[in-house]
Design an enzyme around this catalytic site. Structure first.
Site, short mmCIF file in Angstrom:
data_model
loop_
_atom_site.label_atom_id
_atom_site.label_comp_id
_atom_site.label_asym_id
_atom_site.label_seq_id
_atom_site.Cartn_x
_atom_site.Cartn_y
_atom_site.Cartn_z
N LYS A 1 1.97 11.14 6.18
CA LYS A 1 2.51 9.93 6.75
C LYS A 1 3.21 8.71 6.02
CE LYS A 1 -1.20 7.81 8.72
NZ LYS A 1 -0.91 6.67 8.46
N LYS B 1 1.04 -1.06 -0.19
CA LYS B 1 -0.45 0.12 0.26
C LYS B 1 0.38 0.98 -0.12
CE LYS B 1 -3.71 2.72 0.83
NZ LYS B 1 -3.68 2.89 2.21
#
Lengths: 293, 293, 293, 293
Positions: free
Chosen positions: D239, D171
């Site tokens: 992030k 991901k």
């Protein structure tokens, strides 16, 4: 003259302790591996069995370890630096660690009635031995004044940059230029080399030009002949760049050339060069230029 | 002592001509705008109505112009340098131009029986006036030997780097570090500044550290107080970086930090800072850090 | 239905000409090497001995060549496109060339009483054959309207982006993403691969995700198995990036990821990969990751 | 049909839970703020007072939280997910967290006799609602097979990429392209805009070209008109990039365009844009191009 403790007697720490001995200080030192400190014991250093013992034997204790984790290891626990500290004592950490960790440690030192300074140095073993080391200091000014004579015996230039943690931040802000300058220098040498100019000539010209920082003057020749032993290897340099990038993120300062140079250090690691002096970024760029090394 | 010609008496060229006059040389000079050369005429320089006239009056003629196009302008046509050259004469171009253009011009000079050298300098007006200028020279060694005494009167360090065109390549390979070093320096100053360290302190510490190249020592303070007049502005610096990037492409040398610094100079232009000294990349990064300037 | 000329029958140009033939147009074509056009002659294309002859036989003439220099070669001289143009004719160049050069050529076409459009395509041979090609058009709207039916026979999407030269600028602004997207894709595949995920799985996942542009869907699999023949090689891709960087400099637009990707293409050249499809930037990053290929 | 638990009912998690309810599943959900889950309770979801309660009421429990710290908060302690797990239960975390943290958590889940999968999704709220979501799964294949029918009710494409932790790595390897593609897209739009092409036209052309990934098709128009509420803001995107850069460092994979895009997100933060959708990197580059926004 206050008695001096020293924790962490590696390549740089050991030489600083040696310099203090040479200046006439009483030094009590501790190192994880005692063997590496034998040469200092021969020069008159007293041995401490633990960081705590070094602190207990001294008014002012220095430490110089490899990073934030190592700093925790020597300061915490029943044998650690903190356990030995008390009112009137001063603890000076010269390691390059996370500014936040340094600041937090200063708070714990204060809780024990002692005072802490962060006092990283700018320069290498060579700079130290030439007596040209710069020391940045973070902490209260009156504490700095108390230890100033000792600091001056280490390096001639001592600059108080601000409260706790700021000196180590300043060190990191300095060190990012080490990597970037060497990458740009390598770009120049390779451009010259592929144009048919002998590398030796290119290095000589560059090191007589206005770009020749003291760092480049001693490290630039490494692109011709790497040192037998790395003074500051790829992993050490990358550790400093990561601290810079972390600080840049926290303080919202974009650091484009730092970020890019850090990626070239990662490339060095991927190419198996992580234990070489960080001047090996030249080798990385040489391989990227199709020059096999 | 051979008579000396000088074409292009701008900020740097004019001062070099002045230095030659000071060393006792007979100098015949030409500049596009005569007014800018008045101070040299007052010091004894003779005036030439054209580049060709300067060449005809001299054994050795220097030129120092702003780039490849300006070099064409002073060398070609009936009043140009080439028209005045003949057997026994030496033409020394000190401009920073495309290495390919310099090499091609050397061929045309040879066709006229004369000899050419490319001899760019590393350093600024300050370095020159301190008598610490480095000169790189490209061309035949025996030609270099003939003009060596004159070159030494300009700057003390003269290095023969290879055949025609190589010196200007070497200059470009040097100058890319000017921009990159200043970007990295700015990253460090801004990191310190946003951590609460006064900018003056940060600059002082950095300029006493191992990263302090001669260039940073005179240009670093510009991030505190820009000079009234740019010594080397954004457009000039970008011209050099573009020559480096062009050479990198031709020679297959990746220049990542040069390419990135060049983008920051483009950003400076977009922000309307193109006429400032290239130290204004600090301003670019300051704005990118949210600090309004 | 206007007669159509076509100059430049290479991989893309030839297929476009073939598509026009397929749509029922009368096409008169010219190519530097006639042999490469045999398949089109077999499909009914008429042969022109020169660009000028193609233009003279047609109302609307297209060209599709490899760059600014090639465009000059087919437009200038007694046998060139310009020599054949006159009132009422339309010339449509589909090449990717410098926007400034395209704009200047449009002025010369207008001087001959004809009209020019720049009409580069976005997409590859595959996109063309699937009937999904996008065409950007620069020039006067009424001229665009005149040739719209022909353009629609080439690709379904035709967008008028502005006056002369703007379409080719838009093409360049599109193509920079080709290189950057493939670099980022490669970073992702290598991250996955070094974490132990099979490359095939990584590619499959990425190509089913929201990042899968049409370009990545056909070019992504090349990182597993390079094509036998490059569709668009490193040199071609770099040509487009250099046009983008040149435009960025002229228009004062920083292009950081374009500049960086361009350096990786230079690295590809240095590694001897210049004739491979530009998807070989994966190989460059793989080598930089220590994976030998 | 196994009962399903769901912990973390935010923008994405809530909609996934809603989709499961719509597919006929019995869902017991928990969210830190109950108010945000009212709409799901209205659609038949049962309320759990804690993560543990959700797990205890279900055979298969999903979680979707904002990062590694949040994952710790919902899994640890007497009311956490771990406390509720036991033999036969399956725990599926869909959050984007550090691959190392995910792997370590899987070990602790196994110690309790249960099984864990990491199953992050690629795509946005829009992709989900269009029924085109891709799910990557890490963990044992037989566990994947057990929950496959539920996963297919969330998104049609389910890919098993490897053991625990690999899906979340995959991901991250995907998401780095989100940022980089948008930066390159912005470079293209700004190049076109400063050449005088209307932004709307530039965006339209780019979104009909081969670079138009699904992500760009929905996010590209944000450069014309930012969304009222960010779907994925600068901090969230950063992030993910930091997780990618961390993984790159651990696995020795240089990620140059990721590193550079991350610096532009830091610039966005410094400019006060951290709560905007990450498409605001366009604004960053627009300001760097001298276009005030």
């Amino acid at each position: 003259m206050p008695r001096v403790g020293f924790v962490g007697l590696g390549m740089m720490g050991g030489r600083i302790a040696g310099r203090l001995l040479g200046a006439g200080h009483t030094v009590t030192g501790h190192n994880r591996t005692r063997a590496k400190a034998e040469w200092l014991l021969a020069e008159g250093m007293r041995w401490a069995e633990s960081p705590r013992a070094a602190v207990e034997a001294s008014e002012v204790t220095f430490s110089m370890v490899t990073g934030t984790a190592a700093l925790r290891a020597v300061t915490e626990g029943p044998d650690g630096v903190l356990a030995g500290l008390g009112p009137g004592k001063v603890y000076v950490d010269m390691s390059t660690v996370s500014p936040a960790a340094s600041q937090e440690l200063a708070g714990r030192v204060a809780e024990r009635g002692a005072a802490m300074l962060d006092a990283p140095v700018s320069g290498s073993v060579v700079t130290l031995e030439e007596g040209r080391l710069s020391i940045m200091v973070g902490g209260d000014r009156q504490v700095v004044d108390r230890v100033l004579p000792i600091l001056r015996d280490i390096g001639p230039t001592v600059t108080h940059v601000g409260p706790n943690g700021r000196a180590v931040l300043m060190k990191i802000a300095t060190n990012l230029s080490l990597a970037v300058q060497l990458v740009a220098f390598s770009e120049g040498v390779l451009l010259a080399a592929k144009a048919g100019i002998p590398r030796e000539t290119a290095v000589e010209v560059l090191l007589h030009s206005v770009i020749a920082s003291p760092m480049l003057r001693y490290r630039g020749p490494f692109v011709l002949k790497p040192p037998q032993e790395a003074w500051f290897n790829v992993d050490m340099m990358q550790k400093d760049l990561l601290l810079a990038l972390e600080a840049g993120r926290e303080l919202d300062v974009p650091l484009p050339t730092t970020a890019l140079s850090n990626q070239l250090l990662t490339t060095a690691r991927a190419m198996g060069l992580q234990e070489r002096d960080y001047a090996t970024v030249f080798t990385v760029l040489a391989r990227m230029s199709g020059l096999e090394e």
